[in-house]
Structure formats: C-alpha cells, structure tokens
Design an enzyme around this catalytic site. Structure first.
Site, PDB file in Angstrom:
ATOM      1  N   GLY A  67     -24.774  41.969  -8.631  1.00 28.60           N
ATOM      2  CA  GLY A  67     -25.584  40.960  -9.315  1.00 28.60           C
ATOM      3  C   GLY A  67     -24.758  40.337 -10.424  1.00 28.60           C
TER       4      GLY A  67
ATOM      5  CB  ALA B  14     -10.052  29.065 -15.564  1.00 28.00           C
ATOM      6  N   GLY B  15     -13.025  28.348 -14.559  1.00 22.27           N
ATOM      7  CA  GLY B  15     -14.426  28.357 -14.999  1.00 22.27           C
ATOM      8  C   GLY B  15     -14.918  29.769 -14.781  1.00 22.27           C
ATOM      9  CG  HIS B  16     -13.019  32.791 -15.902  1.00 28.23           C
ATOM     10  ND1 HIS B  16     -11.980  33.565 -16.353  1.00 28.23           N
ATOM     11  CD2 HIS B  16     -12.527  32.098 -14.851  1.00 28.23           C
ATOM     12  CE1 HIS B  16     -10.914  33.339 -15.606  1.00 28.23           C
ATOM     13  NE2 HIS B  16     -11.211  32.437 -14.692  1.00 28.23           N
TER      14      HIS B  16
ATOM     15  CG  ASP C  87     -14.412  29.791  -8.356  1.00 29.70           C
ATOM     16  OD1 ASP C  87     -14.176  29.748  -9.572  1.00 29.70           O
ATOM     17  OD2 ASP C  87     -14.313  28.808  -7.602  1.00 29.70           O
TER      18      ASP C  87
ATOM     19  CB  SER D 128     -20.142  43.128  -8.911  1.00 33.01           C
ATOM     20  OG  SER D 128     -21.084  42.266  -9.490  1.00 33.01           O
TER      21      SER D 128
ATOM     22  CG  LEU E  66     -22.453  44.701  -1.072  1.00 32.53           C
ATOM     23  CD1 LEU E  66     -21.471  44.476   0.076  1.00 32.53           C
ATOM     24  CD2 LEU E  66     -22.552  46.186  -1.400  1.00 32.53           C
ATOM     25  CG  ASP E  67     -25.795  40.324  -5.002  1.00 36.38           C
ATOM     26  OD1 ASP E  67     -24.596  40.563  -5.275  1.00 36.38           O
ATOM     27  OD2 ASP E  67     -26.394  39.307  -5.426  1.00 36.38           O
TER      28      ASP E  67
ATOM     29  CB  THR F  26      -3.269  26.468  -9.568  1.00 35.12           C
ATOM     30  OG1 THR F  26      -3.323  25.757 -10.803  1.00 35.12           O
ATOM     31  CG2 THR F  26      -2.896  27.920  -9.833  1.00 35.12           C
TER      32      THR F  26
ATOM     33  CD  GLN G 186      -6.347  28.987 -12.124  1.00 29.45           C
ATOM     34  OE1 GLN G 186      -5.355  29.415 -12.679  1.00 29.45           O
ATOM     35  NE2 GLN G 186      -7.328  28.395 -12.780  1.00 29.45           N
TER      36      GLN G 186
ATOM     37  CE  LYS H  79     -10.218  34.486 -11.787  1.00 28.26           C
ATOM     38  NZ  LYS H  79     -10.939  33.898 -10.637  1.00 28.26           N
TER      39      LYS H  79
END
Ligand code: GDP
Ligand code: IMO
Ligand code: MG
Length: 433
Positions: A415, A39-41, A13, A413, A332-333, A238, A223, A16
């Site tokens: 946002g 996975a949940g992208h 998470d 990144s 970072l935000d 995993t 992952q 990616k």
C-alpha cells in the site's frame, strides 16, 4: 558507518520515495546523488501526500538532514517552490536541507534546449521530462556548466552567463535580445544566490564526517536501472548514472564505505511514454486495468505509464550492475484482483533464448518474453504485515520472483502509506548491518 543505497530496479517510479521515507526514521542523513526535477517521488504519511522532485524523501522526518549531492542538477524555481510548499506544511526545511556547492544548475537556457524537436528522418524521437536534464549534464561533461558554488561569486557568475548565452545563442529561441537576456539572468541569479546561500555547503565533507562518526546515512536514487545512461536502454535513458555507483560519484563517498545496496521494483513493470523498448508490455485491456488500480500516471508529468509484467531479465541485470544485497518489491496489492499473474524469465529472439539483458535496443525490441504463469490470489493483501499473512498464491509468486531475479526480497510493500509493508529484513530499519 551504516550506509544504505536505494536505487530503482526498473524504469523509474518503483516507489523509491515511499521506501526512502519508510527507512528514514532512523537515518541521520538522506542524500540524493543524481538526477534533478525529472524525478517525482511520492510519500504518503497519515493521509498527507507529498511529491518531491529535488529534495530527498527523508524531509518528512523532522530530525533528518537532507542533502542534495554534487551529482544532481538543480532547477532553481522548482527548488524554491518545493522549499516553500514544504515550509507551508510545517516542515523545518531551513534546518534540515543542505545543498552541495558542486551540484550543477539547470539554467533557463537548458530548459529551452530540452524542448521537443522533430527527429531527423530514420531516427526515433527521444522523449524527456522537459526539465532541462540532458542539456545540464551535457554542459557539465563539456565543462561549460554552472555550479551552485559559482552562484555565490557574482563576477564569475556574470561571466559564465555571458559566455554560455553567447555560445548557445544560435540554438535557442531566446525570449529577448541576447544582451538584454544576459542582464535579466544576472539580476535573477543575484536574487536566487541570496535565497540559496544559507543551504550551500561542502556536502562531501559533511557526509564523510557523518559516516566516520557512525551515523546512519541513506542514499536515495532517482529514475531506475533501465534508465541508467550506461546500463539502461540507451539512448532511451536519462543522462546520469542511476545505478549504485552513482551514489559514490554523486556524493564523494568511496565505494568501501557503502554497506548495503537495495533496489526497489514493482511486482509488475511500468515505463513512461510510447516509443521505447518494453518487452513485457501487457495487452491493452489488462494494461488499462493495472494502470487504473495502480494509479499509474506520472508524478511529475501526469502522463499515463505503460504497464507490463515483472521482468526478471531486467531484474537480474539490476542485481548485477548495482551489486544488490536485496530487492524491495512494491505494489503487490495492485495485482490482487487478477486471475493469473506472470513473470518473464527470459527473452526469445528468433531461435535464440536470451537470459541476459542486451545492450542493443533494436534487439530488445524484437525480443518476445518467455513467461512463467501463476494462479492469482484474488484476495486483498493490503492488510498483510508478515509473509504468513499473504495468501499462499501470493507467497508462491513472491518466492519465484525472488528466485528468478537472483536476489532475496527484504521488504514487500502492499500500500502507499508508510506502514503498509512487510519487513522481511528488519536490519534495514535499524541500520544494524
Ligand atoms: P518513485 O519515483 O520511485 O518514488 O515512485 P513514484 O512516487 O513516482 O510512484 C510510485 C507510486 O506508487 C506512488 O503514487 C506511491 O504512492 C505508490 N505506491 C508505492 N508503493 C505502493 C504500494 O505498495 N501499493 C500501492 N498501491 N501504491 C504504492
Ligand atoms: P523517478 O525518480 C520515470 C524518463 C522520461 C524520459 C526519459 C528521459 O520519479 O523514478 P529526462 O528528462 O530524464 O531526460 O527523460 O526518462 N524519466 C523517468 N521516468 N521516473 C522518473 O523518475 C524519470 N525520470 C526520467 O520520462 O522517458
Ligand atoms: Mg517517480
């Protein structure tokens, strides 16, 4: 042959999917090489949110071919739902998706075998996403697996279903009588074979040809390094190699053909679930604040993610085992409001100081982080598009984070939308390596 591998540097998470989408604009091929529907992208483009589980995150670009590589495990109902959802949203999935004939199938009995069990006394519970990942990889290595190519041979498929159900009978609570279930599965898979046929190919040839023709190929990991079956916090990991080597074995592309390897890390750390080692876990109130600001709830399971400070010990481990050229730092935000921020540079265990990430989770559990603390910037960073746009305190934090991690930072990144990023190494966008 510009090829780029993107993996996770932490416990999944990290963003990616978001970074894969950002770097897919000039990619001809985007390839997933391990994992499955665990996975949940998440990708956000012009306010539209996509959550991808099996299909590579390059699929939002209409001219990018997306490959499900041989190292993946495929849950077919999830795959068909994902295809239908994306088609409904106007994406040309039928034109752009290709599935390896060597990828393994998560069978309905694998899902049942992945349901939570009470641990034997003295053992800690292994929590999973309950997507059948572990049983599917167990069968692959035990050479009992069902591959996508098998589905296209009805007799072989029927035989495999019969043998597997016979063998696993005792350990599954079967939804019906064994013989009946065999017949139901044979029928179901005949229908699924018809639906999947158009996508199936020898993807190893496809990818290698594309590389030989000089096309841009992006490999999208799932992952993260901390969940790698060899290099993560075993057994709380995993069941696949989530690190860069997996991009080779999971696609059939040799290591000499990989040009760049980057890993995505959050500017802090998260981990899903309660029981696994997580040395830099934040105190409750602060954890909650970061969880809310970072919306740290699982894209697949909705479970709250635990939050901690950036762990440079884990990052250095990721730099080493992935052979990283650079790190991509996301979110970072999320730290914008904090009065102080910390980075863990080593672990203290008794009178020992550890600089290297240990193999032993019991030891890791006893480790206390040694932090460096920095003043926060308490200003919004979301609009920054160059390093100079960041407040000085954020620049200082990023510089020290890179130094302690032992790798340069190529993208920051700030946002979740596609363009909310600071590109420090433009070669990643153009594949001019
Ligand atoms: P993945 O599994 O590594 O692809 O990451 P996930 O999609 O599971 O989780 C990352 C979450 O953070 C998603 O909700 C993204 O939309 C979001 N995200 C990614 N990058 C940023 C960022 O720089 N800032 C913020 N605020 N959110 C981000
Ligand atoms: P992405 O690709 C975060 C975690 C699960 C569980 C452990 C084992 O979105 O970063 P499994 O079902 O794989 O056997 O579960 O690994 N896990 C993830 N955590 N992100 C992921 O994927 C994950 N995939 C698995 O929560 O603790
Ligand atoms: Mg995820």
């Amino acid at each position: 042959m510009p090829t780029l591998v993107i993996v996770g540097a932490q416990w999944g998470d990290e963003g990616k999917g978001r970074i894969t989408d950002l770097l897919s604009r000039n990619a001809h091929l985007v390839v997933r090489f391990q994992g499955g529907a665990n996975a949940g992208h998440t990708v956000v483009v012009e306010g539209e949110k996509y959550i991808l589980h099996l299909i590579p995150s390059g699929i939002i670009h209409a001219d990018t071919t997306c490959v499900i590589g041989n190292g993946m495990v495929l849950d077919l109902p999830t795959l068909f739902k994902e295809i239908e959802d994306l088609k409904e949203r106007g994406l040309p999935v039928e034109k752009n998706l290709v599935i390896s004939d060597r990828a393994h199938v998560t069978m309905p009995y694998h899902r049942l075998l992945d349901m939570p069990k009470e641990p034997r006394s003295g053992q800690r519970k292994l929590v999973t996403t309950q997507r059948g990942i572990r049983p599917t990889y167990v069968d692959k290595v035990a050479r009992l697996g069902v591959r996508v190519g098998d589905m296209l041979c009805p007799d072989l498929m029927a035989e495999k279903i019969r043998t597997n159900l016979h063998e696993k009978g005792g350990s599954i609570e079967s939804p019906q009588e064994a013989d009946e279930w065999v017949d139901v599965l044979i029928c179901e898979f005949a229908e699924w074979a018809d639906r999947i046929r158009r996508y199936v190919a020898n993807t190893t040839v496809l990818i290698n040809r594309a590389i030989d023709e000089g096309k841009n190929v992006l490999f999208e990991g799932a992952q993260g390094t901390g969940l790698d079956v060899d290099f993560g916090t075993y057994p709380f990991v995993t069941s696949s190699n989530t690190t860069a080597g997996g991009a080779c074995t999971g696609t059939g592309v040799g290591p000499s053909k990989i040009d760049r390897v980057v890993a995505v890390a959050k500017a802090y750390a998260t981990r899903v679930g309660d029981e696994r080692p997580f040395p830099t876990l934040m105190p409750d109130g602060l954890e909650q604040q970061v969880r809310e600001k970072g919306n740290e709830y699982g894209a697949t399971t909705g479970r709250p993610r635990r939050c901690g400070w950036y762990d440079a010990v884990l990052a250095r481990h990721a730099v080493m085992v992935n052979g990283l050229h650079s790190l991509v730092v996301t979110k970072l935000d999320v730290l914008d409001d904090l009065p102080t921020v910390k980075v863990c540079r080593a672990y203290r265990c008794g009178d020992q100081t550890l600089e290297d990430f240990p193999a032993d989770v019991e030891l890791l559990d006893k480790c206390e982080p040694v932090y460096e603390e920095f003043p926060g910037w308490q200003t919004t960073t979301s609009n920054a598009r160059s390093f100079e746009d960041l407040p000085e305190a954020a620049r200082r934090y990023m510089n020290r984070l890179a130094e302690l991690s032992g790798a340069p930072v190529s993208i920051i990144s700030v946002g979740q939308s596609r363009n909310d990023a600071i590109m420090l190494d433009p070669s990643l966008e153009t594949y001019a390596f």
